[in-house]
Design an enzyme around this catalytic site. Structure first.
Site, PDB file in Angstrom:
ATOM      1  CD  GLN A   1      -2.511  -1.275   2.812  1.00  0.00           C
ATOM      2  OE1 GLN A   1      -3.570  -0.492   2.961  1.00  0.00           O
ATOM      3  NE2 GLN A   1      -1.628  -1.999   3.628  1.00  0.00           N
TER       4      GLN A   1
ATOM      5  CB  VAL B   1       2.717   6.060  -2.531  1.00  0.00           C
ATOM      6  CG1 VAL B   1       1.271   5.632  -2.532  1.00  0.00           C
ATOM      7  CG2 VAL B   1       3.021   6.904  -1.272  1.00  0.00           C
TER       8      VAL B   1
ATOM      9  CG  HIS C   1      -2.959   2.445  -1.715  1.00  0.00           C
ATOM     10  ND1 HIS C   1      -2.744   2.494  -0.247  1.00  0.00           N
ATOM     11  CD2 HIS C   1      -4.187   1.830  -2.054  1.00  0.00           C
ATOM     12  CE1 HIS C   1      -3.876   1.794   0.097  1.00  0.00           C
ATOM     13  NE2 HIS C   1      -4.522   1.393  -0.871  1.00  0.00           N
TER      14      HIS C   1
ATOM     15  CB  CYS D   1      -0.631  16.081 -20.153  1.00  0.00           C
ATOM     16  SG  CYS D   1      -0.291  14.308 -20.532  1.00  0.00           S
TER      17      CYS D   1
ATOM     18  CB  THR E   1      -1.157  -2.605   6.939  1.00  0.00           C
ATOM     19  OG1 THR E   1      -2.312  -1.961   6.542  1.00  0.00           O
ATOM     20  CG2 THR E   1      -1.352  -3.921   7.030  1.00  0.00           C
TER      21      THR E   1
ATOM     22  CG  LEU F   1       5.129  -1.242  17.128  1.00  0.00           C
ATOM     23  CD1 LEU F   1       6.696  -1.705  17.168  1.00  0.00           C
ATOM     24  CD2 LEU F   1       5.208   0.390  16.903  1.00  0.00           C
ATOM     25  CD  GLU F   2       0.209  -0.354  18.549  1.00  0.00           C
ATOM     26  OE1 GLU F   2      -0.702   0.308  18.330  1.00  0.00           O
ATOM     27  OE2 GLU F   2       0.752  -0.011  19.471  1.00  0.00           O
TER      28      GLU F   2
HETATM   29  N1  APR Z   1       7.024  -2.066  12.633  1.00  0.00           N
HETATM   30  C1  APR Z   1       5.928  -2.863  12.397  1.00  0.00           C
HETATM   31  N2  APR Z   1       4.813  -2.053  12.382  1.00  0.00           N
HETATM   32  C2  APR Z   1       4.667  -0.644  12.715  1.00  0.00           C
HETATM   33  C3  APR Z   1       5.826  -0.198  13.012  1.00  0.00           C
HETATM   34  C4  APR Z   1       7.273  -0.910  13.025  1.00  0.00           C
HETATM   35  N3  APR Z   1       8.450  -0.174  13.196  1.00  0.00           N
HETATM   36  N4  APR Z   1       5.544   1.282  13.244  1.00  0.00           N
HETATM   37  C5  APR Z   1       4.184   1.406  13.125  1.00  0.00           C
HETATM   38  N5  APR Z   1       3.813   0.069  12.864  1.00  0.00           N
HETATM   39  C6  APR Z   1       2.195  -0.346  12.608  1.00  0.00           C
HETATM   40  C7  APR Z   1       1.159   0.425  13.457  1.00  0.00           C
HETATM   41  O1  APR Z   1       1.001  -0.129  14.535  1.00  0.00           O
HETATM   42  C8  APR Z   1       0.063   0.493  12.700  1.00  0.00           C
HETATM   43  O2  APR Z   1      -0.781  -0.585  12.850  1.00  0.00           O
HETATM   44  O3  APR Z   1       2.112   0.062  11.156  1.00  0.00           O
HETATM   45  C9  APR Z   1       0.405   0.291  11.027  1.00  0.00           C
HETATM   46  C10 APR Z   1       0.551   1.540  10.341  1.00  0.00           C
HETATM   47  O4  APR Z   1      -0.821   1.806  10.152  1.00  0.00           O
HETATM   48  P1  APR Z   1      -1.422   3.085   9.228  1.00  0.00           P
HETATM   49  O5  APR Z   1      -0.586   4.212   9.730  1.00  0.00           O
HETATM   50  O6  APR Z   1      -2.720   3.019   9.517  1.00  0.00           O
HETATM   51  O7  APR Z   1      -0.785   2.775   7.774  1.00  0.00           O
HETATM   52  P2  APR Z   1      -1.175   1.699   6.603  1.00  0.00           P
HETATM   53  O8  APR Z   1      -1.862   0.692   7.181  1.00  0.00           O
HETATM   54  O9  APR Z   1      -0.662   1.513   5.732  1.00  0.00           O
HETATM   55  O10 APR Z   1      -2.423   2.629   6.027  1.00  0.00           O
HETATM   56  C11 APR Z   1      -3.272   2.298   4.639  1.00  0.00           C
HETATM   57  O11 APR Z   1      -4.205   4.398   4.377  1.00  0.00           O
HETATM   58  O12 APR Z   1      -4.043   6.581   4.379  1.00  0.00           O
HETATM   59  C12 APR Z   1      -4.052   5.250   3.592  1.00  0.00           C
HETATM   60  O13 APR Z   1      -3.229   5.384   1.587  1.00  0.00           O
HETATM   61  C13 APR Z   1      -2.667   5.372   2.988  1.00  0.00           C
HETATM   62  O14 APR Z   1      -1.795   3.249   2.078  1.00  0.00           O
HETATM   63  C14 APR Z   1      -2.131   4.029   3.227  1.00  0.00           C
HETATM   64  C15 APR Z   1      -3.431   3.162   3.866  1.00  0.00           C
END
Ligand code: APR
Length: 238
Positions: free
Chosen positions: A92, A94, A110, A137, A178, A205-206
């Site tokens: 996901q 970019v 994405h 463009c 994620t 992470l959690e």
């Molecule tokens: N190692 C592992 N996991 C981690 C770490 C780390 N060092 N740091 C943070 N995380 C985890 C967090 O606990 C959280 O669950 O990564 C996750 C990040 O979640 P989001 O910030 O919601 O990111 P993501 O899931 O990629 O978002 C999905 O939402 O805003 C849109 O298009 C954007 O692609 C993105 C999509």
């Protein structure tokens, strides 16, 4: 799982790039706590104030351009290199950190900050400069309709058919870094769980919002738990 997985699909999110200095979206200091996503990541926001949206993305592109992959990205590239079956990374993110680490079988669902798209003719090409409303463009010549080639809220992610086929065929699904709240990616684990023989693992992470959907969970920083997970898989080959 007893037998060696032949087809592995790995979904990655912002958490895998967190230790490369790229912030996540929904953590305590995440991007969406500082900027309104409705303003910078929707087609409506772009129509309302294209200069504001482009300034935001131009800044993000520079941050991403200078970032380097961490041990988690490198571990996934290593898995692809050594695994005798197929390893597909669906990201996901970019940023270009999976490619920088050497992953080849990769889908950017994405889009990518390093590319530009024309709203009129849909031409997509690599772009390493600021995008401004004064540009035309290179393909159709329309002025003011270039935008980053990233999927905004309300838009359909890329390559969904290929992703669904890969999910249907995989016997191991791994979700890394994620939050499990943004669809369609958040629904991938449910699709895989419908097949009894596929194993599902969350490395985060959690525990994420969707953690209970996974058969196995490992929590900790991606730079530690992803290489450990990959090492365990590769050890099973010997
Ligand atoms: N190692 C592992 N996991 C981690 C770490 C780390 N060092 N740091 C943070 N995380 C985890 C967090 O606990 C959280 O669950 O990564 C996750 C990040 O979640 P989001 O910030 O919601 O990111 P993501 O899931 O990629 O978002 C999905 O939402 O805003 C849109 O298009 C954007 O692609 C993105 C999509």
């Amino acid at each position: 799982m007893a037998t060696l997985p032949q087809r592995i699909v790995i979904l990655t999110g912002a958490g895998i790039s967190a230790e490369s200095g790229l912030g996540t979206f929904r953590d305590k200091d995440g991007l969406w706590t500082k900027v309104r996503l409705e303003d910078v990541a929707t087609p409506e926001g772009f129509a309302r104030d294209p200069d504001y949206v482009l300034d935001f993305h131009n800044e993000r592109r520079l941050i991403v351009r200078d970032a380097v992959p961490n041990a988690a990205h490198h571990a996934l590239a290593r898995l692809e290199q050594f695994w005798p079956g197929e390893v597909l990374v669906v990201t996901q993110n970019v940023d270009g950190l999976h490619e920088k680490a050497g992953t080849r079988n990769l889908i950017h669902m994405h889009g990518e900050t390093g590319k530009v798209r024309c709203n009129i003719c849909a031409d997509v090409r690599p772009w390493d400069e600021d995008i401004t409303t004064g540009l035309h463009c290179p393909n159709c010549g329309t002025v003011g309709q270039l935008r980053p080639d990233v999927v905004w809220f309300g838009e359909i992610p890329y390559h969904m058919e290929r992703i669904h086929d890969a999910l249907a065929a995989c016997d191991l699904f791994v979700s890394i870094g994620t939050s499990g709240v943004v669809y369609p990616a958040a629904g991938f684990v449910a699709q895989v769980r419908m097949k009894k023989r596929a194993h599902t693992v969350e490395l985060n992470l959690e525990p994420s919002d969707g953690a209970s959907m996974f058969a196995e969970q490992v929590n900790g920083p991606a730079s530690r738990i992803v290489p450990e997970f990959v090492d365990r898989l590769i050890e099973r080959l010997s």
